[in-house]
Enzyme design. Structure first.
Site, short mmCIF file in Angstrom:
data_model
loop_
_atom_site.label_atom_id
_atom_site.label_comp_id
_atom_site.label_asym_id
_atom_site.label_seq_id
_atom_site.Cartn_x
_atom_site.Cartn_y
_atom_site.Cartn_z
N SER A 151 0.78 -1.24 0.00
CA SER A 151 0.00 0.00 0.00
C SER A 151 0.81 1.30 0.00
O SER A 151 0.23 2.36 -0.24
CB SER A 151 -0.92 0.01 1.22
OG SER A 151 -0.14 0.02 2.38
N GLY A 155 -1.61 6.16 -1.88
CA GLY A 155 -2.56 6.81 -2.80
C GLY A 155 -3.87 6.04 -2.85
O GLY A 155 -4.96 6.63 -2.76
N LYS A 156 -3.76 4.73 -2.94
CA LYS A 156 -4.98 3.92 -3.08
C LYS A 156 -5.62 3.66 -1.71
O LYS A 156 -6.84 3.64 -1.60
CB LYS A 156 -4.66 2.62 -3.82
CG LYS A 156 -4.14 2.93 -5.22
CD LYS A 156 -3.74 1.76 -6.02
CE LYS A 156 -3.00 2.21 -7.28
NZ LYS A 156 -1.59 2.59 -7.03
N ASP A 174 2.51 -2.84 3.97
CA ASP A 174 3.60 -2.80 2.99
C ASP A 174 4.81 -3.48 3.61
O ASP A 174 5.14 -3.22 4.77
CB ASP A 174 3.94 -1.37 2.59
CG ASP A 174 4.68 -1.33 1.26
OD1 ASP A 174 4.05 -1.02 0.22
OD2 ASP A 174 5.88 -1.66 1.25
N ASP A 218 -1.97 -4.20 -5.28
CA ASP A 218 -1.32 -3.32 -6.25
C ASP A 218 0.14 -3.74 -6.21
O ASP A 218 0.94 -3.20 -5.45
CB ASP A 218 -1.53 -1.86 -5.80
CG ASP A 218 -1.02 -0.87 -6.81
OD1 ASP A 218 -1.14 -1.12 -8.02
OD2 ASP A 218 -0.48 0.18 -6.39
N CYS A 275 1.59 -1.34 -12.42
CA CYS A 275 1.89 -0.23 -13.34
C CYS A 275 2.90 -0.73 -14.35
O CYS A 275 3.87 -0.05 -14.67
CB CYS A 275 2.36 1.01 -12.59
SG CYS A 275 3.82 0.76 -11.59
#
Ligand code: SAM
Length: 410
Positions: A151, A155-156, A174, A218, A275
């Site tokens: 995380s 941002g998310k 994280d 993510d 990404c």
């Protein structure tokens, strides 16, 4: 390059006699690598994703910065009010697009957009438009328990907290403890009161805690979607990096799935995003999850745009439902390259045999690299290397690498 593209678009009519198609392709990829400054391996890997002319558009788009965008923090303000205050400060902006009601695109600004009083008061997050997408797909509902498995810097997480309207709980995890500092700072600045920050290797879930309504993974990735922001990616990624990342992503996605409660009345959803635009890190990981966890299925992301995920790629065939996943490209969508997949988790069928139980439990630690086959010993080496990195990141002492057993190979 132009000449090669011209020939390759109509090879039979335009090629010089005696020159094969692959000679032209090799020449073009070599020229791309030199002109745009990529290593040969990555130039080739990215080139393969597109038809010839489109590949050039992709490489060109990576040379141009994407628009600056901000996300309104609906815990503190409304987009209309925020826009008005920023316009009064000399910021030229506009709503991003119909697919989001919280995004604003900044065209120019006479003040530093990351230091306005509204920024410091947590009225918005400086955030790439593509970064909104996974949370749009996750669609968290008030009162839910959500895990954001990787995380930082948040941002998310803060977007999820806002959609939960500060109810329920978000576990913001994280593995990199140092990165949780900026995560915590953002959580405080944006006034998120429903977030618990923690630092575990994502592969420790659901042992740490499970039973979530929704999980966002993510995932750590190569960053081939954000080359315009970080051009070092052009030269610092090798084949081995992609193998290691794909391996880690496969382990993490199984843990993300296992952390969801199929009994959730409102959710039972996992979103996987990166990404990156490579197939190894996206469709191959999602297809792997479908094979290892028969209790999950892909569903529409709900984003409403984006290219379909590949169901076939260079001899690999993925499950047909992988077309429900979405790819985003800088040259098509004017946002960072991104990939989003949404799963619905159903109840696990009871494994019939002890062999099946053992297989399901072992899958996380024993990621197969299909459809590409790899040598088991090599796999072990990747797992060890990745464990070492995690321990180092946690500040733990790492034993020296084992010397290869030379006698065995003679
Ligand atoms: C793409 S970034 C996450 C960005 C974040 N979701 C956001 O929106 O701000 C990936 C993150 O994964 C973390 N990471 C790497 N390996 C991990 C692991 N094994 N478990 C959990 N997190 C990991 C990295 O420290 C990094 O912060």
């Amino acid at each position: 390059m132009k000449q090669c593209v011209h020939v390759l678009r109509n090879f039979s009519r335009r090629a010089e006699s005696g020159r094969s198609r692959s000679e032209y392709v090799d020449q073009l990829v070599a020229d791309i690598a030199t002109y745009y400054g990529y290593n040969d391996f990555l130039a080739q890997k990215l080139f393969q994703l597109f038809p010839v002319a489109e590949a050039i558009e992709f490489f060109e788009a990576n040379e141009v910065a994407r628009p600056v965008t901000i996300r309104t923090n609906t815990l503190k303000t409304r987009r209309r009010d925020l826009a008005q205050v920023l316009i009064n400060r000399g910021v030229n902006l506009e709503p991003i697009g119909k697919w989001t009601n919280v995004g604003l695109q900044v065209f120019e600004s006479s003040v530093p957009i990351g230091a306005t009083p509204e920024y410091l008061a947590g009225h918005y997050m400086l955030q790439a438009a593509s970064s909104f997408l996974p949370v749009v797909a996750l669609a968290p509902q008030p009162e839910e328990r959500v895990l954001d498995m990787a995380s930082a810097p948040g941002g998310k997480t803060t977007h999820i907290a806002a959609l939960l309207q500060n109810t329920g709980v978000v576990f913001a995890n994280d593995a990199n403890k140092a990165r949780t500092k900026s995560l915590t700072a953002n959580v405080h600045r944006l006034g998120c009161k429903n977030v618990t920050v923690c630092s575990y290797d994502g592969r420790e879930f659901p042992k740490v805690i499970g039973g979530f309504d929704r999980v966002l993974l993510d995932a750590p990735c190569s960053g081939t979607g954000v080359i315009s922001k970080d051009s070092s990616v052009k030269v610092n990624k090798s084949e081995r990096d992609f193998q290691l990342l794909s391996h880690l992503q496969k382990q993490l996605i199984l843990c993300a799935i296992d952390s969801v409660s199929p009994d959730s009345k409102t959710g039972a959803v996992v979103v996987y995003s990166t990404c990156s635009v490579t197939v190894d890190e996206n469709e191959a990981v999602v297809d792997y999850a479908l094979r290892k966890r028969p209790n999950v299925k892909l569903v529409d992301t709900g984003i409403g745009f984006g290219r379909e995920g590949f169901t076939k790629f260079r001899g690999k065939v993925f499950h047909p439902s992988v077309s429900l996943t979405r790819r985003f490209y800088p040259h098509v969508h004017n946002m960072d390259g991104f990939y989003v997949a949404k799963f619905k988790v159903e109840k696990r069928r009871k494994p019939d045999t002890s062999k099946e139980i053992a297989e399901q439990e072992a899958a996380v630690n024993d990621v197969d690299m299909e459809p590409t086959r790899f040598n088991d010993n090599e796999d072990q080496e990747f797992i060890e290397e990745s464990k070492r990195k995690q321990m180092k990141a946690k500040g733990l002492r790492v034993a020296p690498r084992k010397k290869p057993d030379v006698s065995a190979s003679v």
